[in-house]
Write a protein that holds these residues in place. Structure first.
Motif, PDB file in Angstrom:
ATOM      1  N   ASP A  37      15.017  -5.742  25.513  1.00  0.00           N
ATOM      2  CA  ASP A  37      15.414  -6.941  26.266  1.00  0.00           C
ATOM      3  C   ASP A  37      16.733  -7.501  25.739  1.00  0.00           C
ATOM      4  O   ASP A  37      17.592  -7.951  26.517  1.00  0.00           O
ATOM      5  N   ALA A  38      16.907  -7.476  24.411  1.00  0.00           N
ATOM      6  CA  ALA A  38      18.155  -7.983  23.827  1.00  0.00           C
ATOM      7  C   ALA A  38      19.332  -7.109  24.246  1.00  0.00           C
ATOM      8  O   ALA A  38      20.427  -7.628  24.538  1.00  0.00           O
ATOM      9  N   ALA A  47      24.352  -6.154  27.543  1.00  0.00           N
ATOM     10  CA  ALA A  47      25.063  -5.105  28.279  1.00  0.00           C
ATOM     11  C   ALA A  47      26.221  -5.683  29.082  1.00  0.00           C
ATOM     12  O   ALA A  47      26.157  -6.808  29.593  1.00  0.00           O
ATOM     13  N   VAL A  48      27.304  -4.908  29.202  1.00  0.00           N
ATOM     14  CA  VAL A  48      28.471  -5.307  29.989  1.00  0.00           C
ATOM     15  C   VAL A  48      28.222  -4.927  31.447  1.00  0.00           C
ATOM     16  O   VAL A  48      28.014  -3.746  31.742  1.00  0.00           O
ATOM     17  N   PRO A  49      28.228  -5.900  32.348  1.00  0.00           N
ATOM     18  CA  PRO A  49      27.950  -5.595  33.761  1.00  0.00           C
ATOM     19  C   PRO A  49      28.922  -4.567  34.327  1.00  0.00           C
ATOM     20  O   PRO A  49      30.121  -4.608  34.032  1.00  0.00           O
ATOM     21  N   GLY A  50      28.377  -3.627  35.098  1.00  0.00           N
ATOM     22  CA  GLY A  50      29.206  -2.645  35.782  1.00  0.00           C
ATOM     23  C   GLY A  50      29.645  -1.485  34.931  1.00  0.00           C
ATOM     24  O   GLY A  50      30.373  -0.611  35.401  1.00  0.00           O
ATOM     25  N   GLN A  51      29.211  -1.400  33.663  1.00  0.00           N
ATOM     26  CA  GLN A  51      29.617  -0.307  32.790  1.00  0.00           C
ATOM     27  C   GLN A  51      28.385   0.411  32.220  1.00  0.00           C
ATOM     28  O   GLN A  51      27.367  -0.233  31.943  1.00  0.00           O
ATOM     29  N   PRO A  52      28.487   1.729  32.016  1.00  0.00           N
ATOM     30  CA  PRO A  52      27.394   2.443  31.346  1.00  0.00           C
ATOM     31  C   PRO A  52      27.176   1.850  29.962  1.00  0.00           C
ATOM     32  O   PRO A  52      28.124   1.436  29.296  1.00  0.00           O
ATOM     33  N   CYS A  89      18.659   0.403  31.660  1.00  0.00           N
ATOM     34  CA  CYS A  89      19.010   0.978  32.964  1.00  0.00           C
ATOM     35  C   CYS A  89      18.425   0.125  34.095  1.00  0.00           C
ATOM     36  O   CYS A  89      19.108  -0.182  35.073  1.00  0.00           O
ATOM     37  N   ALA A  90      17.154  -0.282  33.936  1.00  0.00           N
ATOM     38  CA  ALA A  90      16.513  -1.091  34.972  1.00  0.00           C
ATOM     39  C   ALA A  90      17.155  -2.465  35.079  1.00  0.00           C
ATOM     40  O   ALA A  90      17.282  -3.025  36.176  1.00  0.00           O
TER      41      ALA A  90
END
Length: 392
Positions: free
Chosen positions: A280-281, A286-291, A312-313
């Motif tokens: 969850d952390a 995570a950076v939106p729009g990037q792997p 991923c989800a």
């Protein structure tokens, strides 16, 4: 016909015989004697080994009439030769075979179980029964068999006349015609051609080592005599060593193991909860729009899976979770709908000397390229995922 000295006296260890023939054969020379104390392989019992003069006997077999000894050197036909049996090997076979008779007899009397397979192998004797038996039934039969051993009664091997044979109840794996050799041991009577001890007490001990389902019955691993002593000694030593690890004496290992298993189950549940919280952390970071390429120090294979799938989800982007393990660096790769994780995983394996596989939405493996630091691995994988055209 070769005279079978072992049938009239299984304790003959040395004898003199005349060489009837000797011819080259596969593995050495085929030697036939006028009489022999060497038991040929048969009925589940291995053959005797030993020497004939200066030649070593490496195999003994029979066609039912002639007993052929395979030797490593030729013998002169017509010559007198002294045969010497490998007695420790013979005594072991006699202990195993006599013990098997006693145990098979107990199983038959108590539960109607037939012995449908028998082989003196190494390290244990294999016994196959016709019907399934419970652990309690096996324990009862084992106890009765050992009571027969302690009774130290005579073992009787004989060939009865036709009338006596017809009136005698005995066990046999198949229908027999003509003279039948019977062996009476510990309350059991069975048709058998093998060598046996003179008294049941010489068996010493009968121990069922293991039991598993086999065809319509069970397959037993059994040890008798010295083999049983060695097996029990090894089991006791193993139990004592395990007791030291669990801080529990032999006899109290089962509850100690259960407590350890319960503790491990609780620990796994705590680890899973922590890995879910970690996932969850990572989703929030995570950076939106990037792997997302994540280094999860200490995560096991299941933890990497949880993290990659959660990120991923939560981002609808490719997520690759990394940690030390496998060939060097373990990875878990999750991909959103429309992206084939297997193709991307294959590309990772080719780029970083890895191996692994999985399904369209998830694959897992490890990378073996040497000299990679966590930062370098993360950077290389990130660059690779961003720059590569992701297969769809």
């Amino acid at each position: 016909m070769t005279q079978k000295l072992y049938e009239s006296d299984a304790y003959v260890q040395e004898f003199t015989a005349t060489v009837l023939s000797c011819a080259p054969a596969q593995g050495g020379y085929a030697v036939v004697l006028d009489k022999t104390a060497f038991f040929p392989e048969g009925g589940g019992q291995p053959c005797d080994l030993g020497t004939l003069g200066a030649a070593h006997v490496t195999d003994v077999h029979t066609d039912g009439t002639t007993i052929t000894h395979t030797t490593d050197a030729p013998l002169e036909p017509g010559a007198q030769v002294t045969g010497r049996i490998d007695w420790p090997r013979r005594l072991d076979a006699m202990q195993q075979h006599t013990g098997e008779h006693i145990l098979s007899g107990a199983l038959h009397r108590l539960f109607g179980a037939e012995n449908v397979g028998f082989h003196i192998g190494s390290p244990y004797v294999r016994m196959d029964t016709s019907i399934p038996l419970t652990a309690a039934q096996l324990a009862r039969a084992e106890a009765e068999a050992n009571a027969a051993v302690r009774a130290d009664t005579p073992v009787h091997c004989y060939i009865p006349d036709a009338a006596t044979l017809a009136a005698t109840e005995y066990r046999s794996k198949k229908e027999l015609e003509g003279p039948v050799r019977l062996v009476e041991a510990g309350g059991d009577c069975c048709a058998c051609c093998g060598t046996h001890l003179a008294r049941t007490g010489e068996v010493g001990l009968i121990k069922i080592i293991s039991a598993q389902h086999y065809k319509t019955g069970i397959r037993l691993a059994v040890a008798c005599g010295q083999r049983a002593y060695d097996a029990v000694a090894a089991i006791c030593a193993d139990a004592e060593a395990a007791g030291r690890l669990f801080s529990a004496p032999a006899g109290s290992l089962t509850p100690a193991v259960e407590n350890r298993q319960n503790g491990e189950t609780a620990l796994k549940q705590r680890i899973a909860a922590l890995q879910n919280a970690l996932a969850d952390a990572y989703v929030k970071a995570a950076v939106p729009g990037q792997p997302a390429v994540l280094w999860a120090e200490g995560a096991d294979g299941d933890g990497l899976r949880r993290i990659a799938m959660a990120v991923c989800a939560g981002t609808n982007q490719v997520a690759c979770a990394l940690a030390p393990g496998g060939q060097g660096t373990s990875y878990a790769l999750a991909a959103p709908e429309g992206i084939d994780a297997r193709a991307l995983g294959k590309a990772l394996n080719e780029a970083f000397a890895g191996r692994g596989g999985g399904k369209p939405a998830f694959c897992q493996g490890s990378l073996a390229q040497p000299g990679l630091t966590p930062e370098a691995v993360r950077e290389k994988v990130t660059t690779f995922i961003i720059n590569r055209s992701i297969p769809r």
